[in-house]
Scaffold this motif. Sequence first.
Motif, PDB file in Angstrom:
ATOM      1  N   GLU A  78       0.856  -1.189   0.000  1.00  0.00           N
ATOM      2  CA  GLU A  78       0.000   0.000   0.000  1.00  0.00           C
ATOM      3  C   GLU A  78       0.890   1.237   0.000  1.00  0.00           C
ATOM      4  N   PHE A  79       0.682   2.100  -0.994  1.00  0.00           N
ATOM      5  CA  PHE A  79       1.487   3.311  -1.125  1.00  0.00           C
ATOM      6  C   PHE A  79       0.646   4.544  -0.804  1.00  0.00           C
ATOM      7  N   SER A  80       1.244   5.446  -0.068  1.00  0.00           N
ATOM      8  CA  SER A  80       0.662   6.759   0.169  1.00  0.00           C
ATOM      9  C   SER A  80       1.778   7.776   0.134  1.00  0.00           C
ATOM     10  N   GLY A  81       1.446   9.045   0.011  1.00  0.00           N
ATOM     11  CA  GLY A  81       2.489  10.054  -0.063  1.00  0.00           C
ATOM     12  C   GLY A  81       1.929  11.436   0.204  1.00  0.00           C
ATOM     13  N   ARG A  82       2.833  12.352   0.515  1.00  0.00           N
ATOM     14  CA  ARG A  82       2.440  13.750   0.740  1.00  0.00           C
ATOM     15  C   ARG A  82       3.603  14.659   0.367  1.00  0.00           C
ATOM     16  N   ILE A  83       3.282  15.898   0.066  1.00  0.00           N
ATOM     17  CA  ILE A  83       4.301  16.885  -0.235  1.00  0.00           C
ATOM     18  C   ILE A  83       4.952  17.326   1.072  1.00  0.00           C
ATOM     19  N   LYS A  84       6.280  17.186   1.144  1.00  0.00           N
ATOM     20  CA  LYS A  84       7.012  17.607   2.338  1.00  0.00           C
ATOM     21  C   LYS A  84       7.397  19.079   2.259  1.00  0.00           C
ATOM     22  N   SER A  85       7.878  19.508   1.081  1.00  0.00           N
ATOM     23  CA  SER A  85       8.312  20.890   0.914  1.00  0.00           C
ATOM     24  C   SER A  85       8.215  21.277  -0.550  1.00  0.00           C
TER      25      SER A  85
ATOM     26  N   THR B 132      12.503  26.927  -8.239  1.00  0.00           N
ATOM     27  CA  THR B 132      12.694  25.862  -9.234  1.00  0.00           C
ATOM     28  C   THR B 132      11.384  25.158  -9.601  1.00  0.00           C
ATOM     29  N   ARG B 133      10.268  25.623  -9.017  1.00  0.00           N
ATOM     30  CA  ARG B 133       8.949  25.003  -9.229  1.00  0.00           C
ATOM     31  C   ARG B 133       9.041  23.490  -8.997  1.00  0.00           C
ATOM     32  N   SER B 134       9.644  23.134  -7.878  1.00  0.00           N
ATOM     33  CA  SER B 134       9.856  21.726  -7.546  1.00  0.00           C
ATOM     34  C   SER B 134       9.287  21.417  -6.169  1.00  0.00           C
ATOM     35  N   ALA B 135       9.189  20.148  -5.864  1.00  0.00           N
ATOM     36  CA  ALA B 135       8.661  19.702  -4.580  1.00  0.00           C
ATOM     37  C   ALA B 135       9.342  18.409  -4.171  1.00  0.00           C
ATOM     38  N   VAL B 136       9.342  18.143  -2.879  1.00  0.00           N
ATOM     39  CA  VAL B 136       9.841  16.882  -2.341  1.00  0.00           C
ATOM     40  C   VAL B 136       8.642  16.099  -1.828  1.00  0.00           C
ATOM     41  N   VAL B 137       8.502  14.872  -2.313  1.00  0.00           N
ATOM     42  CA  VAL B 137       7.405  13.989  -1.918  1.00  0.00           C
ATOM     43  C   VAL B 137       7.942  12.937  -0.961  1.00  0.00           C
ATOM     44  N   VAL B 138       7.266  12.738   0.166  1.00  0.00           N
ATOM     45  CA  VAL B 138       7.591  11.660   1.097  1.00  0.00           C
ATOM     46  C   VAL B 138       6.659  10.496   0.788  1.00  0.00           C
ATOM     47  N   ILE B 139       7.233   9.311   0.613  1.00  0.00           N
ATOM     48  CA  ILE B 139       6.457   8.123   0.224  1.00  0.00           C
ATOM     49  C   ILE B 139       6.437   7.135   1.378  1.00  0.00           C
ATOM     50  N   VAL B 140       5.260   6.600   1.658  1.00  0.00           N
ATOM     51  CA  VAL B 140       5.097   5.553   2.669  1.00  0.00           C
ATOM     52  C   VAL B 140       4.637   4.287   1.965  1.00  0.00           C
ATOM     53  N   ALA B 141       5.301   3.177   2.244  1.00  0.00           N
ATOM     54  CA  ALA B 141       4.917   1.884   1.676  1.00  0.00           C
ATOM     55  C   ALA B 141       4.753   0.885   2.807  1.00  0.00           C
ATOM     56  N   LYS B 142       3.612   0.209   2.821  1.00  0.00           N
ATOM     57  CA  LYS B 142       3.327  -0.766   3.868  1.00  0.00           C
ATOM     58  C   LYS B 142       2.888  -2.089   3.255  1.00  0.00           C
ATOM     59  N   SER B 143       3.270  -3.168   3.931  1.00  0.00           N
ATOM     60  CA  SER B 143       2.822  -4.507   3.545  1.00  0.00           C
ATOM     61  C   SER B 143       2.479  -5.281   4.808  1.00  0.00           C
ATOM     62  N   ALA B 144       1.294  -5.829   4.855  1.00  0.00           N
ATOM     63  CA  ALA B 144       0.826  -6.576   6.031  1.00  0.00           C
ATOM     64  C   ALA B 144       0.951  -5.731   7.300  1.00  0.00           C
ATOM     65  N   GLY B 145       0.706  -4.441   7.170  1.00  0.00           N
ATOM     66  CA  GLY B 145       0.742  -3.543   8.316  1.00  0.00           C
ATOM     67  C   GLY B 145       2.122  -3.058   8.703  1.00  0.00           C
ATOM     68  N   ARG B 146       3.193  -3.543   8.028  1.00  0.00           N
ATOM     69  CA  ARG B 146       4.561  -3.135   8.342  1.00  0.00           C
ATOM     70  C   ARG B 146       5.064  -2.125   7.314  1.00  0.00           C
ATOM     71  N   LYS B 147       5.766  -1.107   7.785  1.00  0.00           N
ATOM     72  CA  LYS B 147       6.393  -0.165   6.868  1.00  0.00           C
ATOM     73  C   LYS B 147       7.607  -0.832   6.235  1.00  0.00           C
ATOM     74  N   ILE B 148       7.625  -0.900   4.910  1.00  0.00           N
ATOM     75  CA  ILE B 148       8.759  -1.521   4.224  1.00  0.00           C
ATOM     76  C   ILE B 148       9.761  -0.480   3.740  1.00  0.00           C
ATOM     77  N   PHE B 149       9.366   0.788   3.680  1.00  0.00           N
ATOM     78  CA  PHE B 149      10.291   1.876   3.393  1.00  0.00           C
ATOM     79  C   PHE B 149      10.534   2.624   4.699  1.00  0.00           C
ATOM     80  N   GLY B 150      11.792   2.671   5.138  1.00  0.00           N
ATOM     81  CA  GLY B 150      12.088   3.440   6.334  1.00  0.00           C
ATOM     82  C   GLY B 150      12.037   4.924   6.050  1.00  0.00           C
ATOM     83  N   LEU B 151      12.645   5.333   4.944  1.00  0.00           N
ATOM     84  CA  LEU B 151      12.610   6.717   4.493  1.00  0.00           C
ATOM     85  C   LEU B 151      12.649   6.686   2.978  1.00  0.00           C
ATOM     86  N   ALA B 152      11.677   7.318   2.345  1.00  0.00           N
ATOM     87  CA  ALA B 152      11.621   7.348   0.886  1.00  0.00           C
ATOM     88  C   ALA B 152      11.159   8.725   0.437  1.00  0.00           C
TER      89      ALA B 152
END
Length: 330
Positions: free
Chosen positions: A291-298, A303-323
């Motif tokens: 399951e993927f979710s994400g939000r704009i961090k900054s 530069t008309r740019s943004a940093v997106v933080v991504i969260v990935a979970k499987s079976a209730g566990r976060k599989i990405f520590g920082l993305a």
Amino acid sequence: MVGYRYRVDDYYEVGREKIREYARAVQDFHPAHWSEAAAADLGYDGLIAPTTFLSTVAMLANRRLLETVMAGYDMFVQTDQVFEMYQPVRTGARLISDVELTGARRVAGKDLLTITNTFTDRAGEVVQIMHTTVVGITGDDVDSGIAEMIDRVIMSGFGAASTMVDASSPDTKPTVAPRLSDYSRTRTPRTSLRFADVAPGTELPARTVKLTRGDLVNYAGVSGDANPIHWHAGIAARAGLPDVIAHGMLTMGLGAGFVTGWLGDPGALTRYGVRLSNYTVIDAAASGSVEFSGRIKSVDPDTRSAVVVIVAKSAGRKIFGLATADVRLA
């Protein structure tokens, strides 16, 4: 070992059908990976590859390093991955690979090793730089019989050298000193939303991806990552895992597609970094999911740019520590 480097003798030519094959393996159905007309609508002169495509080329390029300088380890477990994109990878590109062992440190009794791959085109411009950090595993850390068991099940001919062109061919060497391409950072992106549409806290539409054992076997074949912990339950158990697990790079590919699908222009992603914190277990009798979710961090108005933080979970566990993903917006 740090500082050991070489240039792969042969270039890698990016094929149209290989792009489609890889896009299917990471379930990325953005039209720019499949249709020349759709890619042309975004300003590209051919299909462009998914964000993590060059990890397959790195598997080939790094073989010499893994089998010589790093031969003292029995297995490697990926922990961190960073992609720096300077140009989209397009059909027909002939890419030259430079490989370097750029870092080594010891944490909690384990060796963490960082390999840097620099991919350059025939004009001498850097297309992408990739940093891969792995943990070196020795026989003391795994079941003593695992090496023999792997030899019995690994595909025949794996690791055999292949030469497609003479190493002296001028096509294998840049014509000028390598320099970072500014294409991805100066091109006007054709994203489906504009910079004014986002702000810190803006959430991306969530996405859930199903994975089966068949998906893992397919990815192993497409990517060249034949590690049997991804398709052989017995070896996964010998390695101390609860069952077969998905490739870390497969979950990263899914995560990149999650972001570029929201962007609408895959070439507008300029940096993608993932630290793996857990694994996705795929049971033989049932599919797994991420399951993927994400939000704009900054955001950066200059530069008309943004940093997106991504969260990935499987079976209730976060599989990405920082993305995170750095993106540019129209």
